[in-house]
Write an enzyme that holds these catalytic residues in place. Structure first.
Site, PDB file in Angstrom:
ATOM      1  CG  HIS A  49      -2.101   0.887   1.120  1.00  0.00           C
ATOM      2  ND1 HIS A  49      -2.094   2.198   1.535  1.00  0.00           N
ATOM      3  CD2 HIS A  49      -3.344   0.654   0.644  1.00  0.00           C
ATOM      4  CE1 HIS A  49      -3.286   2.733   1.346  1.00  0.00           C
ATOM      5  NE2 HIS A  49      -4.068   1.809   0.804  1.00  0.00           N
ATOM      6  CG  PHE A  50      -0.721   2.221  -3.066  1.00  0.00           C
ATOM      7  CD1 PHE A  50      -1.626   1.231  -3.428  1.00  0.00           C
ATOM      8  CD2 PHE A  50      -1.198   3.342  -2.398  1.00  0.00           C
ATOM      9  CE1 PHE A  50      -2.983   1.392  -3.172  1.00  0.00           C
ATOM     10  CE2 PHE A  50      -2.544   3.495  -2.139  1.00  0.00           C
ATOM     11  CZ  PHE A  50      -3.436   2.524  -2.521  1.00  0.00           C
TER      12      PHE A  50
END
EC number: 4.2.1.59
Length: 153
Positions: A49-50
């Site tokens: 993420h991410f």
């Protein structure tokens, strides 16, 4: 009243990777609490993420708020540690205003709206460098562990 990481772990059952409170800076029983979460690049959720753009998920910000609120509820109601768990009962008005990145320090401020024997309602605000990054109204319920432990048949 201040609490360090060791004292927090005596109150909350959470452990790595889900313990999201590093310190309590201030607590007025039955009224208000301020906690800190130091956001490290080593947090496991940053792997996905991410990739290339690490961003703290909003649900983890809410969970950090809830843990700080849980500490206030446990201490204010003098709940027996190890006998009770404080669990989410609801979330209203959640808003995410700015992203939270590795290296940020989340200041988590919760104010009691209502506090009863087994239910609390608190207004939470998360800030980074004095700017609001998230806010929500959080509901929590105190449950005896014997009530929520899965019974094998």
């Amino acid at each position: 009243m201040e609490l360090d990481a060791r004292q927090i772990m005596e109150i909350l059952p959470h452990r790595y990777p889900l313990l999201l409170v590093d310190k309590i800076l201030h607590m007025e029983l039955g009224k208000r609490i301020v906690g800190v979460k130091n956001v490290s690049v080593n947090e496991p959720y940053f792997q996905g993420h991410f990739p290339g753009f690490p961003l703290m998920p909003g649900v983890y910000i809410l969970e950090a708020m809830a843990q700080v609120g849980g500490i206030l509820m446990i201490k204010s109601l003098d709940l027996q540690v190890g006998k009770y768990a404080v669990v989410f009962a609801g979330i209203d008005e959640a808003r995410f205003k700015k992203p939270v990145f590795p290296g940020d320090q989340l200041l988590l401020e919760l104010e009691v709206i209502s506090l009863k024997k087994t239910l609390s309602k608190m207004k939470g605000v998360a800030k980074v460098n004095g700017q609001v990054v998230a806010e929500a109204v959080l509901y929590a319920a105190a449950r005896e562990l014997s009530e929520i432990t899965r019974k094998d048949s």
